[in-house]
Write a protein that holds these residues in place. Structure first.
Motif, PDB file in Angstrom:
ATOM      1  N   ASP A  89      40.756  40.940  40.771  1.00  0.00           N
ATOM      2  CA  ASP A  89      42.135  40.511  41.223  1.00  0.00           C
ATOM      3  C   ASP A  89      42.846  40.599  40.039  1.00  0.00           C
ATOM      4  N   PRO A 128      39.102  54.961  39.069  1.00  0.00           N
ATOM      5  CA  PRO A 128      38.786  54.897  40.669  1.00  0.00           C
ATOM      6  C   PRO A 128      38.758  53.473  41.110  1.00  0.00           C
ATOM      7  N   GLY A 129      38.377  52.537  40.315  1.00  0.00           N
ATOM      8  CA  GLY A 129      38.469  50.934  40.546  1.00  0.00           C
ATOM      9  C   GLY A 129      39.634  50.566  40.875  1.00  0.00           C
ATOM     10  N   GLY A 132      40.973  51.926  44.210  1.00  0.00           N
ATOM     11  CA  GLY A 132      40.204  51.145  45.357  1.00  0.00           C
ATOM     12  C   GLY A 132      41.017  49.638  45.553  1.00  0.00           C
ATOM     13  N   LEU A 133      41.479  49.059  44.471  1.00  0.00           N
ATOM     14  CA  LEU A 133      41.949  47.831  44.727  1.00  0.00           C
ATOM     15  C   LEU A 133      43.464  48.117  45.266  1.00  0.00           C
ATOM     16  N   GLY A 136      43.561  48.625  48.809  1.00  0.00           N
ATOM     17  CA  GLY A 136      43.015  47.642  49.598  1.00  0.00           C
ATOM     18  C   GLY A 136      44.128  46.480  49.652  1.00  0.00           C
ATOM     19  N   ARG A 139      46.666  47.723  52.412  1.00  0.00           N
ATOM     20  CA  ARG A 139      46.297  47.533  53.706  1.00  0.00           C
ATOM     21  C   ARG A 139      46.152  45.867  53.958  1.00  0.00           C
TER      22      ARG A 139
ATOM     23  N   SER B 263      34.030  51.330  43.997  1.00  0.00           N
ATOM     24  CA  SER B 263      35.570  50.962  44.006  1.00  0.00           C
ATOM     25  C   SER B 263      35.605  49.991  45.423  1.00  0.00           C
ATOM     26  N   ALA B 264      36.478  48.777  45.282  1.00  0.00           N
ATOM     27  CA  ALA B 264      36.386  48.169  46.673  1.00  0.00           C
ATOM     28  C   ALA B 264      37.879  47.460  46.564  1.00  0.00           C
ATOM     29  N   PRO B 265      38.340  46.788  47.560  1.00  0.00           N
ATOM     30  CA  PRO B 265      39.446  46.102  47.731  1.00  0.00           C
ATOM     31  C   PRO B 265      39.224  44.733  46.831  1.00  0.00           C
ATOM     32  N   GLY B 266      40.346  44.101  46.589  1.00  0.00           N
ATOM     33  CA  GLY B 266      40.520  42.908  45.673  1.00  0.00           C
ATOM     34  C   GLY B 266      39.871  41.674  46.870  1.00  0.00           C
ATOM     35  N   GLU B 305      36.524  50.815  51.977  1.00  0.00           N
ATOM     36  CA  GLU B 305      37.754  50.500  52.349  1.00  0.00           C
ATOM     37  C   GLU B 305      37.636  49.687  53.785  1.00  0.00           C
TER      38      GLU B 305
END
Lengths: 213, 373
Positions: A89, A128-129, A132-133, A136, A139, B263-266, B305
């Motif tokens: 975050d 890449p990280g 992804g953030l 997200g 969305r 990789s992932a959302p926060g 995702e």
């Protein structure tokens, strides 16, 4: 080509001096270093570097706040976040606050040099990280009243970045120019930052923080 | 952090029960006053009211302080039944057979409430039944009015018991949630600590080591491996939330290595525990496959995702890829191995899987699983 001027902000002397030395050895003009957020804002205003390398864990202070102040007051200075932080975050907050990109501290010296040069040139440096953030975050914001939206193409590009493809590979796969891919990536950040500024302004007005009676 | 001694979450119910007992005592007093002089033994009727007053005071002091053991509520029940039984001598036979209530009247409702608060639905129902049976025994007969009283008493016991049980359960859940929160905060504090010290040093050692070369490069390589492992460990989210759902990010982030990037959302991606562990298993299978077939220098990227109505997982590698036709060929020979087991398991989750590959371009899996559970 003009020498790129940089400033290194990190609360760890060992790391700060190491990065400064690496960059100086490779021909960058290291104008200053700083160990905390307040000093970073003050010194950046004085030396006006092209690129600020910003750590996010500045002891008790947040690099994201320093990033917001620096990018707000110095339009020609770009901030590249260089953090040991897992990509979480705080990275997202810094990017929303105006940082032009993000690099992990374990990146090689060559990657660092490349990232600083691209940041100075106005490109967005994504891992890449970070992709992804950011995906997200768009969305998550879709549930808000007037969310910023990605075009289908931007989403497609961002997903490929998140899956580890380089801009060159993405250009090949989507049959686009390298420049167009860079522009799409940059645009995803700009929209996010613009939305963030609008939200902050709206918050300030609603709470009477804008100085109006 | 000190654990709080849990207060009985049913404490307000105990106090309410005592209030009910005081109010119904007043009512009983009014009823006896109204029938003053009509009883077979008026002095006994007033003595019973006196006994009720003393017992109301005693239990009123005892219950609210810390609830009560089951034994004390049983004593309470015996006292109430005893006072009811005395009505048999206080009332005339005509009064017993007619409309005049027993001396304690509705005062006995409170003991049903206490039984329910102590022992839940079962206790409440049992206490209601005992009081009703005692009522039948004192009267010596059963009619519609007495049956109605029984239904009401048992019903009150049942409903209050349910309420007491529910409030205790939600208090437990709340306490569990608070514990998880405290553990998370502690973990984050630790993570920040590790972050500011060990990780920085390891990252620096790796970087300089690789630049210096030779033996230092080997040391740097080792430091780098530890750095990645440690970072994955401290950044892993707490595994289970209070609702029993699991943040899939935590299960995936621990898969990070030098060659695997996640990789992932926060924000959390909550899924039922079984679904989350199944998905992380599938990702591990796919990564195993990369390690076995994609070549020694292949790297892999995992992307998670959350689309709200579904969850998408991509696993891509930059290895040698699967030669055209080999998948189909293997399938035709009935030995699909990994691909088939993954396909089957994704189908069990109601999801779909696609596989893209070309020689020299690596392999890309994409799993889509709907959130329909």
């Amino acid at each position: 080509m003009r020498t790129i001027s940089v400033m290194v902000v990190d609360d760890h002397p060992m790391w700060r001096d190491g990065v400064a030395r690496d960059l100086a050895e490779r021909g960058f003009d290291v104008r200053a270093t700083a160990g905390d957020a307040a000093a970073a804002v003050r010194i950046a205003a004085a030396v006006r570097p092209d690129v600020v390398l910003m750590d996010l864990n500045l002891g008790s202070e947040s690099g994201a706040d320093a990033t917001r102040e620096i990018t707000a007051s110095l339009p020609t200075t770009r901030v590249l976040v260089l953090s040991a932080s897992g990509e979480h975050d705080d990275v997202l907050q810094a990017v929303k606050a105006g940082a032009s990109g993000y690099l992990v501290k374990s990146a090689s010296a060559a990657e660092l040099v490349d990232a600083v040069e691209r940041t100075a040139a106005g490109d967005a440096v994504f891992t890449p990280g970070l992709a992804g953030l950011v995906l997200g975050e768009y969305r998550r914001m879709a549930a808000e009243p007037s969310p910023p939206r990605l075009t289908d193409r931007e989403t497609e590009v961002l997903r490929l970045v998140a899956k580890g493809l380089t801009a060159r590979q993405i250009a090949d796969r989507l049959v686009l120019s390298h420049r167009t891919v860079e522009n799409h990536v940059q645009s995803t950040l700009r929209k996010l930052q613009l939305h963030n500024r609008v939200e902050l302004a709206r918050y300030a007005i609603e709470h009477g923080l804008d100085g109006s009676p | 952090m000190t654990a709080r001694v849990p207060r009985d979450p049913a404490a307000p119910l105990w106090r309410a029960g005592v209030l009910l007992r005081v109010i119904t005592l007043c009512f009983a007093g009014v009823v006896v006053a109204a029938h003053h002089g009509e009883y077979a033994r008026t002095w006994l009727a007033w003595a019973v009211v006196g006994g009720m007053a003393v017992w109301t005071l005693a239990t009123g002091l005892y219950y609210p302080r810390r609830g009560a053991g089951l034994w004390f509520t049983l004593v309470d029940l015996a006292v109430c039944c005893g006072l009811m039984a005395l009505s048999r001598w206080a009332l005339t036979p005509a009064q017993l057979a007619g409309e005049v209530p027993l001396v304690p009247t509705v005062w006995v409702t409170a003991v049903v409430a206490f039984g329910a608060i102590r022992a839940g639905m079962l206790g409440g129902t049992a206490f209601g039944l005992v009081v009703s049976l005692c009522n039948f025994a004192v009267r010596g007969f059963v009619d519609i009015d007495l049956l109605r009283d029984m239904v009401l008493l048992v019903g009150i016991g049942f409903v209050l018991g349910l309420a007491a049980t529910t409030s205790r359960q939600s208090a437990l859940r709340l306490a569990a949630a608070e514990r998880i929160e405290a553990a998370t905060a502690e973990r984050e504090r630790l993570a920040r600590g590790i972050h500011d010290s060990v990780l920085q040093v390891l990252a620096r050692v790796r970087k300089r080591g690789l630049e210096v070369g030779g033996e230092a490069a080997e040391l740097g390589e080792l430091a780098g491996r530890q750095e990645v492992a440690l970072r994955a460990l401290v950044s892993a989210a707490p595994l289970e939330s209070s609702s029993g759902e699991v943040d899939l990010r935590g299960l995936l982030q621990v898969l990070t290595t030098e060659r695997v990037h996640v990789s992932a959302p926060g924000t959390p991606v909550p899924l039922p525990g079984s679904v989350a562990s199944e998905l992380s298993f599938l990702v591990r299978e796919a990564l195993e496959n990369v390690a076995r077939h994609a070549g020694p220098s292949a790297r892999a990227w995992v992307l998670l995702e959350d689309l709200g109505s579904s969850v998408v997982l991509s696993v891509r590698d930059d290895g040698v890829g699967i030669p055209e036709g080999r998948l189909a060929e293997a399938s035709a020979q009935g030995r699909m191995g990994v691909a088939r087991s993954i396909r089957g398991r994704v189908a069990d989750l109601g999801g779909t899987i696609t596989l893209e590959t070309a020689p020299g371009q690596g392999v890309e899996w994409e799993l889509r699983v709907p959130r329909t559970w």
